[in-house]
Design a protein around this motif. Structure first.
Motif, PDB file in Angstrom:
ATOM      1  N   ALA A   1       8.855  -3.642 -10.819  1.00 24.77           N
ATOM      2  CA  ALA A   1       9.992  -3.662  -9.899  1.00 24.77           C
ATOM      3  C   ALA A   1      11.239  -3.314 -10.705  1.00 24.77           C
ATOM      4  N   THR A   2      11.996  -2.324 -10.220  1.00 24.71           N
ATOM      5  CA  THR A   2      13.128  -1.805 -10.969  1.00 24.71           C
ATOM      6  C   THR A   2      14.388  -1.874 -10.120  1.00 24.71           C
ATOM      7  N   ASN A   3      15.418  -2.502 -10.668  1.00 28.33           N
ATOM      8  CA  ASN A   3      16.705  -2.616  -9.996  1.00 28.33           C
ATOM      9  C   ASN A   3      17.683  -1.667 -10.671  1.00 28.33           C
ATOM     10  N   GLU A   4      18.056  -0.606  -9.965  1.00 20.24           N
ATOM     11  CA  GLU A   4      18.918   0.408 -10.565  1.00 20.24           C
ATOM     12  C   GLU A   4      20.314  -0.119 -10.824  1.00 20.24           C
ATOM     13  N   ASP A   5      20.733  -1.141 -10.085  1.00 21.64           N
ATOM     14  CA  ASP A   5      22.074  -1.688 -10.257  1.00 21.64           C
ATOM     15  C   ASP A   5      22.172  -2.508 -11.539  1.00 21.64           C
ATOM     16  N   THR A   6      21.172  -3.361 -11.781  1.00 23.41           N
ATOM     17  CA  THR A   6      21.195  -4.239 -12.953  1.00 23.41           C
ATOM     18  C   THR A   6      20.345  -3.719 -14.108  1.00 23.41           C
ATOM     19  N   LEU A   7      19.539  -2.672 -13.835  1.00 22.59           N
ATOM     20  CA  LEU A   7      18.596  -2.108 -14.808  1.00 22.59           C
ATOM     21  C   LEU A   7      17.527  -3.114 -15.227  1.00 22.59           C
ATOM     22  N   ASP A   8      17.289  -4.110 -14.395  1.00 25.11           N
ATOM     23  CA  ASP A   8      16.204  -5.051 -14.661  1.00 25.11           C
ATOM     24  C   ASP A   8      14.872  -4.403 -14.305  1.00 25.11           C
ATOM     25  N   VAL A   9      13.898  -4.543 -15.184  1.00 25.16           N
ATOM     26  CA  VAL A   9      12.544  -4.042 -14.958  1.00 25.16           C
ATOM     27  C   VAL A   9      11.594  -5.234 -15.063  1.00 25.16           C
ATOM     28  N   THR A  10      10.923  -5.547 -13.971  1.00 25.85           N
ATOM     29  CA  THR A  10      10.072  -6.728 -13.906  1.00 25.85           C
ATOM     30  C   THR A  10       8.642  -6.323 -13.564  1.00 25.85           C
ATOM     31  N   PRO A  11       7.670  -6.696 -14.411  1.00 19.64           N
ATOM     32  CA  PRO A  11       6.287  -6.373 -14.055  1.00 19.64           C
ATOM     33  C   PRO A  11       5.830  -7.222 -12.873  1.00 19.64           C
ATOM     34  N   ASN A  12       5.019  -6.635 -12.012  1.00 17.39           N
ATOM     35  CA  ASN A  12       4.436  -7.413 -10.922  1.00 17.39           C
ATOM     36  C   ASN A  12       2.976  -7.030 -10.756  1.00 17.39           C
ATOM     37  N   ARG A  13       2.219  -7.961 -10.195  1.00 19.61           N
ATOM     38  CA  ARG A  13       0.763  -7.790 -10.108  1.00 19.61           C
ATOM     39  C   ARG A  13       0.277  -8.340  -8.783  1.00 19.61           C
ATOM     40  N   SER A  14      -0.732  -7.667  -8.243  1.00 18.27           N
ATOM     41  CA  SER A  14      -1.333  -8.117  -6.993  1.00 18.27           C
ATOM     42  C   SER A  14      -2.845  -7.941  -7.093  1.00 18.27           C
ATOM     43  N   THR A  15      -3.595  -8.931  -6.603  1.00 23.70           N
ATOM     44  CA  THR A  15      -5.047  -8.827  -6.549  1.00 23.70           C
ATOM     45  C   THR A  15      -5.509  -9.111  -5.126  1.00 23.70           C
ATOM     46  N   ARG A  16      -6.639  -8.540  -4.756  1.00 24.07           N
ATOM     47  CA  ARG A  16      -7.184  -8.771  -3.430  1.00 24.07           C
ATOM     48  C   ARG A  16      -8.647  -8.354  -3.411  1.00 24.07           C
ATOM     49  N   SER A  17      -9.367  -8.800  -2.394  1.00 22.05           N
ATOM     50  CA  SER A  17     -10.738  -8.380  -2.178  1.00 22.05           C
ATOM     51  C   SER A  17     -11.024  -8.421  -0.683  1.00 22.05           C
ATOM     52  N   TYR A  18     -11.929  -7.584  -0.239  1.00 22.11           N
ATOM     53  CA  TYR A  18     -12.317  -7.566   1.165  1.00 22.11           C
ATOM     54  C   TYR A  18     -13.752  -7.038   1.266  1.00 22.11           C
ATOM     55  N   THR A  19     -14.427  -7.425   2.353  1.00 17.84           N
ATOM     56  CA  THR A  19     -15.827  -7.050   2.562  1.00 17.84           C
ATOM     57  C   THR A  19     -15.977  -6.360   3.909  1.00 17.84           C
ATOM     58  N   ASP A  20     -16.774  -5.309   3.938  1.00 17.34           N
ATOM     59  CA  ASP A  20     -17.047  -4.565   5.168  1.00 17.34           C
ATOM     60  C   ASP A  20     -18.547  -4.500   5.409  1.00 17.34           C
ATOM     61  N   TRP A  21     -18.917  -4.671   6.673  1.00 18.22           N
ATOM     62  CA  TRP A  21     -20.291  -4.465   7.119  1.00 18.22           C
ATOM     63  C   TRP A  21     -20.321  -3.212   7.975  1.00 18.22           C
ATOM     64  N   LEU A  22     -21.186  -2.262   7.617  1.00 18.67           N
ATOM     65  CA  LEU A  22     -21.164  -0.931   8.211  1.00 18.67           C
ATOM     66  C   LEU A  22     -22.547  -0.593   8.774  1.00 18.67           C
ATOM     67  N   PRO A  23     -22.779  -0.858  10.065  1.00 15.11           N
ATOM     68  CA  PRO A  23     -24.068  -0.528  10.675  1.00 15.11           C
ATOM     69  C   PRO A  23     -24.168   0.953  11.029  1.00 15.11           C
ATOM     70  N   SER A  24     -25.390   1.421  11.189  1.00 14.32           N
ATOM     71  CA  SER A  24     -25.631   2.824  11.517  1.00 14.32           C
ATOM     72  C   SER A  24     -26.968   2.955  12.227  1.00 14.32           C
ATOM     73  N   LEU A  25     -27.012   3.835  13.236  1.00 17.25           N
ATOM     74  CA  LEU A  25     -28.252   4.130  13.948  1.00 17.25           C
ATOM     75  C   LEU A  25     -28.263   5.609  14.307  1.00 17.25           C
ATOM     76  N   THR A  26     -29.332   6.307  13.939  1.00 13.83           N
ATOM     77  CA  THR A  26     -29.457   7.740  14.190  1.00 13.83           C
ATOM     78  C   THR A  26     -30.794   8.016  14.873  1.00 13.83           C
ATOM     79  N   LEU A  27     -30.760   8.869  15.902  1.00 16.41           N
ATOM     80  CA  LEU A  27     -31.948   9.229  16.656  1.00 16.41           C
ATOM     81  C   LEU A  27     -32.068  10.748  16.705  1.00 16.41           C
TER      82      LEU A  27
END
Length: 490
Positions: free
Chosen positions: A363-389
């Motif tokens: 995160a960078t503030n152009e007014d104050t020239l502060d540079v702050t590291p930031n981090r985000s983590t996440r996870s998600y699950t999907d179930w994907l069915p399929s049927l072909t004829l």
């Protein structure tokens, strides 16, 4: 192995900030660009196959590709600031401007025509390499397939001068008055004509050094490891064959970008376009006047580095606001059943995918020239069915019907939680919470083969997609990571 080398040119015009004053339509910014590019590609591949036994086949596949691009771009840019100047005359297809038509001593408030002349000297190299090893084993009704893979892609610049900019602001009157007439009769190729003191306009010494951006390092990396395994078992039945199959796959991907961009906006001494003047341009649309030499500004910088004045604020902002590192790990598994009969084939199953992201930026503030590291983590699950004829009710007639769910993950660079808030409190930031595109689909088709080389096919599909990713600007004041802003784009 293959090798490719190409030299080519592009003459282009780019217009922006269209306006209309007194019924005269025109662009506030017009750029005439002359590109000269040399592009090289080197590629190679190698495949190895081995059959150690009657039941097993093994393979290895390697691929390497290298791409380099040397670009020189000389351009001239007209800046017609709405607070500084408006047309003095014009028609439905023209707009004419004059500097300081009041004939008074030029000041910072005098109507002026700003002209920039630039040279971009950029060398970029991209490399892609991949290796896949795997095999297949069949023992009776059992079939095993397995593979492991690694790939890496990089894009790198170091030392590109991108660009050097010289600037003149014509605000004189009388003998020093400069005018420019734009002809929009061909809106795709607007032309310009200089009036008044054309010698002043075309004098390279009129254009003083304004800014230089040096890409000290631009380093983009994308690496991925992957493994997968599948097992299938066939069962013979009176009406056909039934196959039960399952498998797992995992991939570990990391993408990162590191930018170190130095911005110089001053020079200790006298530095004008005349010091680095070039010649021999092949801009076929019209004469652009004096432009820097292709390598001259880079050579001048390398020989006089200590005399250039670094803009610490722009350097910090440009570099930190671009950096990011993202990990995306996906674990997937599936199970399916397949029935093959004389007239019918049915394939149905379900796949699950678990996605994990570890996202880091600044995160960078152009007014104050502060540079702050930031981090985000996440996870998600999907179930994907399929049927072909697949159904063949008669010879040469095939009917198909399929229903399934699938997903496309967000572009990794859009996930990067890069935050930039400028001095006007305008914010730009990535969104680490973006959801994947998810879609339900139905496809149907009919195929009729009425000759050895003839067929008629008709198909329809239905698709419902959720969570489109779009850029949004919000004019509501707020706060992000402790930094206040007035409006935000994400």
């Amino acid at each position: 192995i293959s090798y490719y080398q190409r030299k080519f040119e592009t003459d282009n015009i780019e217009a922006a900030d269209w306006d209309e004053v007194g019924g005269i339509a025109f662009a506030r910014e017009l750029q005439y660009r002359d590109y000269d590019v040399e592009r090289k590609r080197l590629g190679g591949s190698l495949s190895l196959d081995w059959r150690p036994s009657d039941t097993t086949k093994l393979y290895a596949r390697g691929l390497y590709s290298r791409f380099s691009d040397q670009e020189y771009r000389g351009d001239i840019i007209f800046i017609l600031d709405e607070e500084r100047i408006n047309p003095v005359s014009g028609t439905a297809t023209s707009a004419n401007f004059l500097s300081n038509q009041q004939g008074v001593e030029p000041t910072d408030e005098s109507p002026r025509i700003e002209v920039r002349r630039r040279m971009k000297d950029r060398f970029e190299k991209q490399q892609i390499g991949s290796l896949v090893v795997g095999g297949e084993t069949e023992t009776g009704p059992w079939k095993l397939t397995y593979s492991g893979s690694y790939s890496k892609a990089t894009e790198r610049e170091n030392g590109s001068v991108d660009p050097t900019r010289f600037r003149a602001r014509f605000a004189g009157s009388g003998a020093n008055q400069v005018g420019v007439n734009f002809d929009y009769s061909d809106p795709r190729r607007p032309a310009f004509t200089i009036t008044g003191n054309t010698a002043l306009f075309n004098n390279p010494a009129s254009y003083g050094f304004n800014e230089l951006e040096l890409t000290d390092l631009s380093d983009s990396k994308d690496r991925e490891w992957g493994v997968r395994g599948d097992v299938a078992r066939e069962f013979a039945m009176d009406a056909g064959t039934f196959t039960l199959q399952g498998g797992v796959k995992s991939r570990w991907r990391k993408k990162s970008y590191d930018l170190d961009a130095l911005v110089y906006d001053g020079y200790d001494g006298t530095y004008t376009l005349a010091d680095v003047l070039g010649s021999g341009y092949n801009y076929r649309i019209q004469d652009l006047g004096p432009l820097p030499g292709k390598t001259s500004p880079s050579d001048f910088y390398n020989n006089n580095t200590d005399s250039f004045e670094l803009n610490d604020a722009d350097t910090i902002i440009n570099s930190a606001s671009s950096d990011y590192s993202i990990k995306e790990d996906v674990l997937a598994g599936y199970v399916l059943g397949r029935f093959d009969g004389s007239a019918v084939r049915v394939v149905g199953g379900v796949r699950f995918e678990r996605t994990y992201n570890d996202i880091r930026a600044f995160a960078t503030n152009e007014d104050t020239l502060d540079v702050t590291p930031n981090r985000s983590t996440r996870s998600y699950t999907d179930w994907l069915p399929s049927l072909t004829l697949r159904f063949e009710p008669a010879q040469n007639l095939v009917l198909r019907l399929a229903g399934y769910k699938n997903l496309v993950r967000p572009k990794l660079s859009n996930l990067a939680p890069r935050v930039l808030v400028n001095e006007d409190l305008d914010a730009e930031f990535g969104n680490p919470n973006l959801k994947p595109y998810r879609a339900w689909n139905i496809d149907a088709s009919a195929e009729y083969y009425f000759g050895n080389n003839s067929a008629i096919t008709a198909g329809v599909f239905w698709k419902s997609i959720d969570d489109f990713i779009v850029e949004v600007t919000d004019n509501t004041p707020g706060e992000i990571l402790g930094i206040d802003y007035e409006r935000a784009t994400t």
